[in-house]
Design an enzyme around this catalytic site. Structure first.
Site, PDB file in Angstrom:
ATOM      1  N   ASN A  33       0.840  -1.203   0.000  1.00  8.56           N
ATOM      2  CA  ASN A  33       0.000   0.000   0.000  1.00  8.56           C
ATOM      3  C   ASN A  33       0.875   1.253   0.000  1.00  8.56           C
ATOM      4  O   ASN A  33       0.558   2.238  -0.669  1.00  8.56           O
ATOM      5  CB  ASN A  33      -0.955   0.021   1.197  1.00  8.56           C
ATOM      6  CG  ASN A  33      -2.093  -0.960   1.034  1.00  8.56           C
ATOM      7  OD1 ASN A  33      -2.491  -1.307  -0.064  1.00  8.56           O
ATOM      8  ND2 ASN A  33      -2.624  -1.424   2.158  1.00  8.56           N
ATOM      9  N   ASN A  58      -6.771   4.988   7.574  1.00 10.16           N
ATOM     10  CA  ASN A  58      -6.353   3.595   7.571  1.00 10.16           C
ATOM     11  C   ASN A  58      -6.976   2.893   6.375  1.00 10.16           C
ATOM     12  O   ASN A  58      -8.117   3.171   6.010  1.00 10.16           O
ATOM     13  CB  ASN A  58      -6.800   2.892   8.860  1.00 10.16           C
ATOM     14  CG  ASN A  58      -6.323   1.449   8.920  1.00 10.16           C
ATOM     15  OD1 ASN A  58      -5.179   1.157   8.607  1.00 10.16           O
ATOM     16  ND2 ASN A  58      -7.208   0.546   9.307  1.00 10.16           N
ATOM     17  N   HIS A  91      -8.257  -0.699   5.300  1.00 10.04           N
ATOM     18  CA  HIS A  91      -8.633  -1.983   5.916  1.00 10.04           C
ATOM     19  C   HIS A  91      -9.204  -2.896   4.830  1.00 10.04           C
ATOM     20  O   HIS A  91     -10.022  -2.458   4.025  1.00 10.04           O
ATOM     21  CB  HIS A  91      -9.669  -1.770   7.026  1.00 10.04           C
ATOM     22  CG  HIS A  91      -9.992  -3.024   7.747  1.00 10.04           C
ATOM     23  ND1 HIS A  91      -9.138  -3.570   8.687  1.00 10.04           N
ATOM     24  CD2 HIS A  91     -11.035  -3.870   7.645  1.00 10.04           C
ATOM     25  CE1 HIS A  91      -9.667  -4.701   9.142  1.00 10.04           C
ATOM     26  NE2 HIS A  91     -10.818  -4.892   8.525  1.00 10.04           N
ATOM     27  N   ASP A 123     -10.332   0.029  13.792  1.00  8.35           N
ATOM     28  CA  ASP A 123     -11.249  -0.051  12.654  1.00  8.35           C
ATOM     29  C   ASP A 123     -12.620   0.537  12.952  1.00  8.35           C
ATOM     30  O   ASP A 123     -13.644   0.004  12.533  1.00  8.35           O
ATOM     31  CB  ASP A 123     -11.392  -1.516  12.201  1.00  8.35           C
ATOM     32  CG  ASP A 123     -10.068  -2.115  11.808  1.00  8.35           C
ATOM     33  OD1 ASP A 123      -9.219  -1.375  11.266  1.00  8.35           O
ATOM     34  OD2 ASP A 123      -9.856  -3.313  12.047  1.00  8.35           O
TER      35      ASP A 123
END
Length: 170
Positions: A18, A111, A113, A154
């Site tokens: 990423n 973030n 995920h 998350d």
């Protein structure tokens, strides 16, 4: 480094795929930003090599380098600030950010995920574990979520989600 581009700091733990996608998107102009610094909690992570090859300052900062969690948090926040970071991207970062860093960058930490949150998120849900859980639950669709990071794993507001079908042979 151009001052009119968004300054990104990236935290990573492992391979850095990423991270590489973000670097490449910045280099091609797809994203009007520049990666200013990479912080990794794993000294052997390929992410640090990716940063070095791209001539981006990279730092190994972890409980091994700074056993006191508050000091580690302060150092991470300081490194980000000293590199002029405006947006923090967690790209495969496996640790929870400390309260100082979260406060300093509130609303500016993203973030990536590998599921459609809120499904298959939370502590311990990363990488292959997420995909196994999706398959075990017989979901017909999965995907990826980009969300704003808060104090819970998350949990923060979703910025973007993309769906992909779960195929019979997956």
């Amino acid at each position: 480094m151009s001052n009119n581009k968004l300054a990104i700091g990236i935290l990573s733990s492992h391979g850095g795929t990423n991270l590489q996608a973000i670097i490449d998107s910045c280099n091609t102009g797809l994203v009007d930003a520049e990666v200013r610094v990479v912080i990794c909690n794993n000294s052997n992570a390929p992410a640090l090599e990716r940063a070095r090859r791209s001539r981006i300052p990279g730092f190994h900062l972890s409980s091994k380098t700074h056993p006191d969690p508050d000091l580690l948090d302060a150092i991470i926040s300081s490194v980000l600030t000293n590199h002029g970071v405006e947006l923090v991207a967690l790209a495969g970062y496996m640790k929870k950010l400390g309260s100082l860093t979260l406060k300093r960058y509130r609303g500016h930490v993203l973030n990536v995920h590998p599921s459609l949150l809120p499904k298959f998120g939370g502590r311990g849900m990363y990488g292959p574990r997420v995909h196994e859980a999706v398959l075990d639950s017989r979901e017909t669709v999965s995907g990826a979520t980009i969300h704003i990071v808060d104090e819970e794993y998350d949990h923060g507001p979703v910025v973007s989600q993309r769906q992909v079908p779960v195929l019979d042979h997956d």
